[in-house]
Design a protein around this motif. Sequence first.
Motif, PDB file in Angstrom:
ATOM      1  N   LYS A   1       0.832  -1.210   0.000  1.00  0.00           N
ATOM      2  CA  LYS A   1       0.000   0.000   0.000  1.00  0.00           C
ATOM      3  C   LYS A   1       0.860   1.250   0.000  1.00  0.00           C
ATOM      4  O   LYS A   1       2.005   1.243   0.473  1.00  0.00           O
ATOM      5  CB  LYS A   1      -0.907   0.001   1.243  1.00  0.00           C
ATOM      6  N   LYS A   2       0.260   2.321  -0.506  1.00  0.00           N
ATOM      7  CA  LYS A   2       0.919   3.626  -0.503  1.00  0.00           C
ATOM      8  C   LYS A   2       0.642   4.337   0.822  1.00  0.00           C
ATOM      9  O   LYS A   2      -0.432   4.147   1.421  1.00  0.00           O
ATOM     10  CB  LYS A   2       0.394   4.488  -1.647  1.00  0.00           C
TER      11      LYS A   2
ATOM     12  N   ASN B   1      -6.495   2.781   8.564  1.00  0.00           N
ATOM     13  CA  ASN B   1      -6.523   3.962   7.716  1.00  0.00           C
ATOM     14  C   ASN B   1      -5.233   4.771   7.852  1.00  0.00           C
ATOM     15  O   ASN B   1      -4.438   4.550   8.769  1.00  0.00           O
ATOM     16  CB  ASN B   1      -7.721   4.841   8.093  1.00  0.00           C
ATOM     17  N   SER B   2      -5.072   5.707   6.925  1.00  0.00           N
ATOM     18  CA  SER B   2      -3.948   6.647   6.989  1.00  0.00           C
ATOM     19  C   SER B   2      -2.621   5.927   7.217  1.00  0.00           C
ATOM     20  O   SER B   2      -1.859   6.247   8.124  1.00  0.00           O
ATOM     21  CB  SER B   2      -4.179   7.675   8.114  1.00  0.00           C
ATOM     22  N   LEU B   3      -2.360   4.944   6.368  1.00  0.00           N
ATOM     23  CA  LEU B   3      -1.162   4.135   6.528  1.00  0.00           C
ATOM     24  C   LEU B   3       0.114   4.959   6.400  1.00  0.00           C
ATOM     25  O   LEU B   3       0.189   5.908   5.606  1.00  0.00           O
ATOM     26  CB  LEU B   3      -1.148   3.012   5.485  1.00  0.00           C
ATOM     27  N   ARG B   4       1.110   4.585   7.207  1.00  0.00           N
ATOM     28  CA  ARG B   4       2.425   5.183   7.122  1.00  0.00           C
ATOM     29  C   ARG B   4       3.453   4.068   7.101  1.00  0.00           C
ATOM     30  O   ARG B   4       3.128   2.905   7.381  1.00  0.00           O
ATOM     31  CB  ARG B   4       2.658   6.146   8.281  1.00  0.00           C
TER      32      ARG B   4
ATOM     33  N   THR C   1       4.190  -0.930   8.358  1.00  0.00           N
ATOM     34  CA  THR C   1       4.680  -2.144   7.718  1.00  0.00           C
ATOM     35  C   THR C   1       4.896  -3.212   8.779  1.00  0.00           C
ATOM     36  O   THR C   1       5.662  -3.006   9.731  1.00  0.00           O
ATOM     37  CB  THR C   1       5.995  -1.861   6.970  1.00  0.00           C
ATOM     38  N   ALA C   2       4.187  -4.321   8.632  1.00  0.00           N
ATOM     39  CA  ALA C   2       4.201  -5.334   9.685  1.00  0.00           C
ATOM     40  C   ALA C   2       3.458  -6.573   9.204  1.00  0.00           C
ATOM     41  O   ALA C   2       2.778  -6.562   8.167  1.00  0.00           O
ATOM     42  CB  ALA C   2       3.528  -4.799  10.951  1.00  0.00           C
ATOM     43  N   ILE C   3       3.589  -7.630   9.985  1.00  0.00           N
ATOM     44  CA  ILE C   3       2.720  -8.792   9.833  1.00  0.00           C
ATOM     45  C   ILE C   3       1.540  -8.594  10.771  1.00  0.00           C
ATOM     46  O   ILE C   3       1.733  -8.288  11.956  1.00  0.00           O
ATOM     47  CB  ILE C   3       3.457 -10.099  10.170  1.00  0.00           C
ATOM     48  N   TYR C   4       0.350  -8.761  10.237  1.00  0.00           N
ATOM     49  CA  TYR C   4      -0.870  -8.607  11.021  1.00  0.00           C
ATOM     50  C   TYR C   4      -1.482  -9.988  11.229  1.00  0.00           C
ATOM     51  O   TYR C   4      -1.776 -10.699  10.277  1.00  0.00           O
ATOM     52  CB  TYR C   4      -1.848  -7.675  10.306  1.00  0.00           C
TER      53      TYR C   4
ATOM     54  N   LEU D   1       1.219 -10.073   5.677  1.00  0.00           N
ATOM     55  CA  LEU D   1       2.238  -9.032   5.574  1.00  0.00           C
ATOM     56  C   LEU D   1       1.665  -7.832   4.841  1.00  0.00           C
ATOM     57  O   LEU D   1       1.187  -7.962   3.715  1.00  0.00           O
ATOM     58  CB  LEU D   1       3.464  -9.558   4.836  1.00  0.00           C
ATOM     59  N   VAL D   2       1.716  -6.692   5.511  1.00  0.00           N
ATOM     60  CA  VAL D   2       1.315  -5.430   4.894  1.00  0.00           C
ATOM     61  C   VAL D   2       2.551  -4.555   4.784  1.00  0.00           C
ATOM     62  O   VAL D   2       3.209  -4.272   5.780  1.00  0.00           O
ATOM     63  CB  VAL D   2       0.219  -4.716   5.718  1.00  0.00           C
ATOM     64  N   THR D   3       2.869  -4.176   3.558  1.00  0.00           N
ATOM     65  CA  THR D   3       4.017  -3.315   3.305  1.00  0.00           C
ATOM     66  C   THR D   3       3.516  -1.950   2.860  1.00  0.00           C
ATOM     67  O   THR D   3       2.707  -1.855   1.930  1.00  0.00           O
ATOM     68  CB  THR D   3       4.923  -3.913   2.221  1.00  0.00           C
ATOM     69  N   VAL D   4       3.975  -0.918   3.543  1.00  0.00           N
ATOM     70  CA  VAL D   4       3.588   0.450   3.192  1.00  0.00           C
ATOM     71  C   VAL D   4       4.811   1.144   2.617  1.00  0.00           C
ATOM     72  O   VAL D   4       5.810   1.343   3.299  1.00  0.00           O
ATOM     73  CB  VAL D   4       3.062   1.226   4.418  1.00  0.00           C
ATOM     74  N   SER D   5       4.708   1.467   1.336  1.00  0.00           N
ATOM     75  CA  SER D   5       5.863   2.056   0.669  1.00  0.00           C
ATOM     76  C   SER D   5       5.406   2.922  -0.499  1.00  0.00           C
ATOM     77  O   SER D   5       4.451   2.583  -1.197  1.00  0.00           O
ATOM     78  CB  SER D   5       6.791   0.950   0.159  1.00  0.00           C
ATOM     79  N   SER D   6       6.111   4.013  -0.672  1.00  0.00           N
ATOM     80  CA  SER D   6       5.781   4.887  -1.806  1.00  0.00           C
ATOM     81  C   SER D   6       6.445   4.388  -3.079  1.00  0.00           C
ATOM     82  O   SER D   6       6.187   4.917  -4.166  1.00  0.00           O
ATOM     83  CB  SER D   6       6.219   6.320  -1.506  1.00  0.00           C
TER      84      SER D   6
END
Lengths: 108, 126
Positions: free
Chosen positions: B12-13, B88-91, B95-98, B121-126
Amino acid sequence: SYVVTQPPSESVAPGETARITCGGNFIGGKSVHWYQQKPGQAPELVMYDDSDRPSGVPDRFSGSNSGNTATLTISRVEAGDEADYYCQVWDSTRDQVVFGGGTKLTVL
Amino acid sequence: QVQLVQSGAEVKKPGSSVKVSCKASGGTFGNYAINWVRQAPGQGLEWMGGIIPIFGTASNGQKFSDSFKGRVTITADESLTTAYMEVNSLRSEDTAIYYCARGIFLSSGWGRFDSWGRGTLVTVSS
């Protein structure tokens, strides 16, 4: 909020006894649960309500809780016991689950 | 023994939202608490919150960590035996395993987690 404190690491030789502590203010008045997490895996419950073992957990694992310290004891430690261990309690003041920071158990 | 099957990995962004699902099979769903726990890379377990499906969003049916109140939504569909967690409003720090985990609940509070999903695994990266 309620804080529970674990030592970051413990080391033990095979066959010896490992004791992993979980400290908190009057934690003896709470029910403490313990989880084992091996690398790349989800946590697994190994002790609940201070000293009850889930089915399938070896009786080498035992637990106690009194005063300000809960303890997970692993007797006759094996290489397969090497893992991260987390304690968990319920903070009734804030209605929240609290985990300790985790203890990495190394089997020498 | 219940099995908890989670949805797949997400990228996700920053600023966007992510919704993770957790389907229970082979055991009781509605009258347990379904909890969400996250684990950032190399870090410990962090409880986010949970829901008791039979109570839903009614009083005492949901609990949240102070760290996530207002940013996390947890719901459950009893007919599908599935729970959902949306952040919401991911930063980048999200980034983590949920993990989802089934837990008991008592009048004295929420207790042990006896079954866990394998994690998402949720990765938050631009």
